[in-house]
Design a protein around this motif. Structure first.
Motif, PDB file in Angstrom:
ATOM      1  N   LYS A 197     -53.076  24.918 -28.441  1.00 43.17           N
ATOM      2  CA  LYS A 197     -52.225  24.489 -27.332  1.00 43.17           C
ATOM      3  C   LYS A 197     -50.862  24.005 -27.842  1.00 43.17           C
ATOM      4  CE  LYS A 197     -52.121  21.392 -23.365  1.00 43.17           C
ATOM      5  NZ  LYS A 197     -52.853  20.399 -22.578  1.00 43.17           N
ATOM      6  N   LEU A 256     -50.982  27.485 -20.407  1.00 45.10           N
ATOM      7  CA  LEU A 256     -52.051  28.059 -21.214  1.00 45.10           C
ATOM      8  C   LEU A 256     -53.337  27.863 -20.435  1.00 45.10           C
ATOM      9  CD1 LEU A 256     -53.142  29.213 -23.908  1.00 45.10           C
ATOM     10  CD2 LEU A 256     -53.301  26.859 -24.714  1.00 45.10           C
ATOM     11  N   TRP A 301     -48.872  27.001 -29.033  1.00 43.21           N
ATOM     12  CA  TRP A 301     -48.497  27.786 -27.860  1.00 43.21           C
ATOM     13  C   TRP A 301     -47.216  27.237 -27.225  1.00 43.21           C
ATOM     14  CZ3 TRP A 301     -49.535  32.284 -25.711  1.00 43.21           C
ATOM     15  CH2 TRP A 301     -49.219  32.492 -24.380  1.00 43.21           C
TER      16      TRP A 301
END
Length: 82
Positions: A57, A75, A60
């Motif tokens: 995460k 996400l 990302w």
């Protein structure tokens, strides 16, 4: 093992003639080996990320810092088994 089309029998799911370098909305799916839930678990319908999931995460959301042309949306995490 080197990819060999005679052995692997993979086909492209890309649209023929589509220019994937164009701006657009793209979906990314990550499938883990044996579909193991490596990034967390689902509890009461909510994804609870483990350390590996938190790392994914974080990375990302850092993508636009390094690649300014990217606009990252949420996400969506899911752990499914088939």
């Amino acid at each position: 093992m080197k990819y060999t089309s005679d052995i692997h029998h993979r086909r492209s799911i890309r649209l023929k003639g589509y220019d994937y370098s164009k701006a657009g909305l793209y979906f990314i799916t990550i499938c883990t080996q044996n579909r193991f839930c490596l990034f967390g678990e689902i509890e009461n319908g909510e994804m609870i990320l483990n350390d590996a999931g938190m790392m994914i995460k974080t990375v990302w959301h850092e993508i636009p810092v390094y690649y300014h042309e990217f606009n990252i949306h949420n996400l969506h995490s899911a752990c499914t088994t088939c």
